[in-house]
Scaffold this motif. Structure first.
Motif, PDB file in Angstrom:
ATOM      1  N   ALA A   5       0.827  -1.206   0.000  1.00  0.00           N
ATOM      2  CA  ALA A   5       0.000   0.000   0.000  1.00  0.00           C
ATOM      3  C   ALA A   5       0.863   1.259   0.000  1.00  0.00           C
ATOM      4  O   ALA A   5       0.577   2.236  -0.706  1.00  0.00           O
ATOM      5  N   ALA A   6       1.947   1.229   0.773  1.00  0.00           N
ATOM      6  CA  ALA A   6       2.846   2.380   0.822  1.00  0.00           C
ATOM      7  C   ALA A   6       3.567   2.566  -0.507  1.00  0.00           C
ATOM      8  O   ALA A   6       3.749   3.701  -0.982  1.00  0.00           O
ATOM      9  N   LEU A   7       3.986   1.461  -1.125  1.00  0.00           N
ATOM     10  CA  LEU A   7       4.635   1.531  -2.431  1.00  0.00           C
ATOM     11  C   LEU A   7       3.689   2.121  -3.473  1.00  0.00           C
ATOM     12  O   LEU A   7       4.072   2.990  -4.268  1.00  0.00           O
ATOM     13  N   LEU A   8       2.459   1.660  -3.471  1.00  0.00           N
ATOM     14  CA  LEU A   8       1.481   2.131  -4.447  1.00  0.00           C
ATOM     15  C   LEU A   8       1.219   3.620  -4.282  1.00  0.00           C
ATOM     16  O   LEU A   8       1.152   4.365  -5.266  1.00  0.00           O
ATOM     17  N   LYS A   9       1.081   4.058  -3.050  1.00  0.00           N
ATOM     18  CA  LYS A   9       0.821   5.482  -2.801  1.00  0.00           C
ATOM     19  C   LYS A   9       1.949   6.347  -3.352  1.00  0.00           C
ATOM     20  O   LYS A   9       1.709   7.360  -4.013  1.00  0.00           O
ATOM     21  N   LEU A  10       3.187   5.942  -3.092  1.00  0.00           N
ATOM     22  CA  LEU A  10       4.324   6.711  -3.594  1.00  0.00           C
ATOM     23  C   LEU A  10       4.422   6.625  -5.115  1.00  0.00           C
ATOM     24  O   LEU A  10       4.741   7.619  -5.785  1.00  0.00           O
ATOM     25  N   TYR A 195       4.096  -2.479 -12.532  1.00  0.00           N
ATOM     26  CA  TYR A 195       4.090  -1.496 -13.622  1.00  0.00           C
ATOM     27  C   TYR A 195       4.303  -0.084 -13.082  1.00  0.00           C
ATOM     28  O   TYR A 195       5.146   0.665 -13.577  1.00  0.00           O
ATOM     29  N   LEU A 196       3.579   0.264 -12.025  1.00  0.00           N
ATOM     30  CA  LEU A 196       3.651   1.614 -11.479  1.00  0.00           C
ATOM     31  C   LEU A 196       4.932   1.883 -10.694  1.00  0.00           C
ATOM     32  O   LEU A 196       5.322   3.041 -10.523  1.00  0.00           O
ATOM     33  N   LEU A 197       5.589   0.838 -10.228  1.00  0.00           N
ATOM     34  CA  LEU A 197       6.818   1.030  -9.450  1.00  0.00           C
ATOM     35  C   LEU A 197       7.915   1.741 -10.245  1.00  0.00           C
ATOM     36  O   LEU A 197       8.837   2.319  -9.663  1.00  0.00           O
ATOM     37  N   SER A 198       7.798   1.728 -11.561  1.00  0.00           N
ATOM     38  CA  SER A 198       8.792   2.435 -12.370  1.00  0.00           C
ATOM     39  C   SER A 198       8.742   3.943 -12.127  1.00  0.00           C
ATOM     40  O   SER A 198       9.725   4.646 -12.411  1.00  0.00           O
ATOM     41  N   ARG A 199       7.625   4.443 -11.614  1.00  0.00           N
ATOM     42  CA  ARG A 199       7.578   5.871 -11.261  1.00  0.00           C
ATOM     43  C   ARG A 199       8.604   6.174 -10.169  1.00  0.00           C
ATOM     44  O   ARG A 199       9.281   7.204 -10.211  1.00  0.00           O
ATOM     45  N   ILE A 200       8.727   5.286  -9.197  1.00  0.00           N
ATOM     46  CA  ILE A 200       9.714   5.478  -8.135  1.00  0.00           C
ATOM     47  C   ILE A 200      11.108   5.153  -8.657  1.00  0.00           C
ATOM     48  O   ILE A 200      12.073   5.881  -8.415  1.00  0.00           O
ATOM     49  N   GLY A 201      11.216   4.062  -9.401  1.00  0.00           N
ATOM     50  CA  GLY A 201      12.520   3.604  -9.874  1.00  0.00           C
ATOM     51  C   GLY A 201      13.220   4.560 -10.808  1.00  0.00           C
ATOM     52  O   GLY A 201      14.445   4.561 -10.901  1.00  0.00           O
ATOM     53  N   THR A 202      12.443   5.389 -11.516  1.00  0.00           N
ATOM     54  CA  THR A 202      13.050   6.342 -12.454  1.00  0.00           C
ATOM     55  C   THR A 202      13.222   7.736 -11.863  1.00  0.00           C
ATOM     56  O   THR A 202      13.741   8.625 -12.541  1.00  0.00           O
ATOM     57  N   GLU A 203      12.804   7.940 -10.616  1.00  0.00           N
ATOM     58  CA  GLU A 203      12.906   9.276 -10.017  1.00  0.00           C
ATOM     59  C   GLU A 203      14.335   9.833 -10.038  1.00  0.00           C
ATOM     60  O   GLU A 203      14.528  11.021 -10.326  1.00  0.00           O
ATOM     61  N   PRO A 204      15.372   9.023  -9.765  1.00  0.00           N
ATOM     62  CA  PRO A 204      16.731   9.590  -9.803  1.00  0.00           C
ATOM     63  C   PRO A 204      17.124  10.172 -11.161  1.00  0.00           C
ATOM     64  O   PRO A 204      18.044  10.994 -11.234  1.00  0.00           O
ATOM     65  N   VAL A 205      16.454   9.738 -12.237  1.00  0.00           N
ATOM     66  CA  VAL A 205      16.773  10.248 -13.580  1.00  0.00           C
ATOM     67  C   VAL A 205      15.545  10.901 -14.215  1.00  0.00           C
ATOM     68  O   VAL A 205      15.441  10.988 -15.433  1.00  0.00           O
ATOM     69  N   ARG A 206      14.637  11.374 -13.386  1.00  0.00           N
ATOM     70  CA  ARG A 206      13.358  11.915 -13.885  1.00  0.00           C
ATOM     71  C   ARG A 206      13.572  13.041 -14.892  1.00  0.00           C
ATOM     72  O   ARG A 206      12.936  13.055 -15.962  1.00  0.00           O
ATOM     73  N   LEU A 207      14.432  13.988 -14.588  1.00  0.00           N
ATOM     74  CA  LEU A 207      14.625  15.123 -15.495  1.00  0.00           C
ATOM     75  C   LEU A 207      15.244  14.681 -16.813  1.00  0.00           C
ATOM     76  O   LEU A 207      14.891  15.183 -17.886  1.00  0.00           O
TER      77      LEU A 207
END
Length: 277
Positions: A5-10, A195-207
């Motif tokens: 649940a915490a992972l999904l929220k983030l 699928y959605l976890l890639s939002r967190i996984g790509t944050e270090p290179v978001r820009l």
């Protein structure tokens, strides 16, 4: 392991908003994520909460071109990866070639045709569901030979861990991960979570990825209609794609048997090898 649940929220954080280091570092340094120095968005699909895949067998990540010596050692040593499947275009590979890894076989299969150009107009309506459906169906078609090679690996080499990556480890890699989770019998909410976890996984290179998307779509600005729908991952986009696969092929299993040429016995073995040690 982090709570689902915490992972999904983030993971539902809009890509226009920053996920702070204090938020993402604790997540990216524990399962299902794996810290591999020099890449990003790396995780063990078998350790996603609720995943039926056996841990330590299927890994996914972003580009590997910047792997440090430590990162190389982690992939080939700690994780025991025996093969790397690269889902990128010839142009992407030329610009950022994968490094050689001792004891690791590198697999890249040129596609029959280039990826279709992304049209932002298709992403304007709703949350971009129509655009995602078309984009991911194109991925399914373009990378058929790669899907076949990966499924053959699972059928024939159940004790040899492997990693799949593209550039961001998000869309092409995400389609493959969703396919494997679905074959293994994962509930839809688990497929969507990975699928959605890639939002967190790509944050270090978001820009960097925002810039990559700008160039790839020829968008004039981040505010161009459809752009933010394209770069945001939403559960509804995955659902639209799954519906498209059902209508186009009759589902993932029919696609595998009728388009890729696997038998029912092959499919049974692939499912067993994904889930059984």
């Amino acid at each position: 392991m982090a709570d689902a649940a915490a992972l999904l929220k983030l993971a539902e954080t809009d890509v226009s908003q920053e996920i702070t280091k204090n938020q993402y570092i604790p997540v990216l340094t524990q399962p299902p994520f794996v810290f591999v120095d020099g890449t990003f968005n790396t995780r063990d699909i078998g350790l996603v909460p609720g995943s039926p895949l056996k841990p330590g067998y299927v890994f996914r990540s972003g580009a590997l071109a910047q792997l440090s010596d430590n990162g190389k050692a982690v992939l080939g040593g700690k994780l025991g990866v025996k093969r790397v499947f690269d889902l990128r275009s010839p142009e992407e590979r030329a610009q950022a070639p994968d490094p050689a890894l001792d004891g690791v076989e590198y697999v890249w299969i040129e596609s029959a045709r280039p990826d279709a150009a992304i049209e932002l107009d298709r992403f304007v309506e709703g949350q971009g569901e129509g655009g995602y459906r078309d984009m991911y169906l194109d991925v399914v078609d373009v990378y058929q030979e790669s899907w076949k090679a990966i499924l053959e690996h699972i059928r024939d080499r159940p004790t040899e861990p492997f990693l799949v990556h593209c550039t961001a480890g998000r869309d092409r890699t995400g389609v493959l991960a969703g396919l494997l989770l679905t074959l293994a019998g994962a509930p839809q909410e688990v497929v969507v979570l990975d699928y959605l976890l890639s939002r967190i996984g790509t944050e270090p290179v978001r820009l960097m990825l925002l810039d990559f998307a700008m160039k790839g779509t020829h968008a004039k600005s981040h505010d161009q209609p459809g752009f933010y729908n394209l770069i945001n991952l939403k559960a509804s986009n995955w659902a639209a794609f799954v519906d498209g696969v059902q209508k186009e092929y009759g589902g993932f299993e029919k696609f595998i048997m009728e388009k890729l040429g696997f038998t029912h016995d092959d499919l049974t073995k692939i499912k067993a090898n994904l889930t059984s040690s």
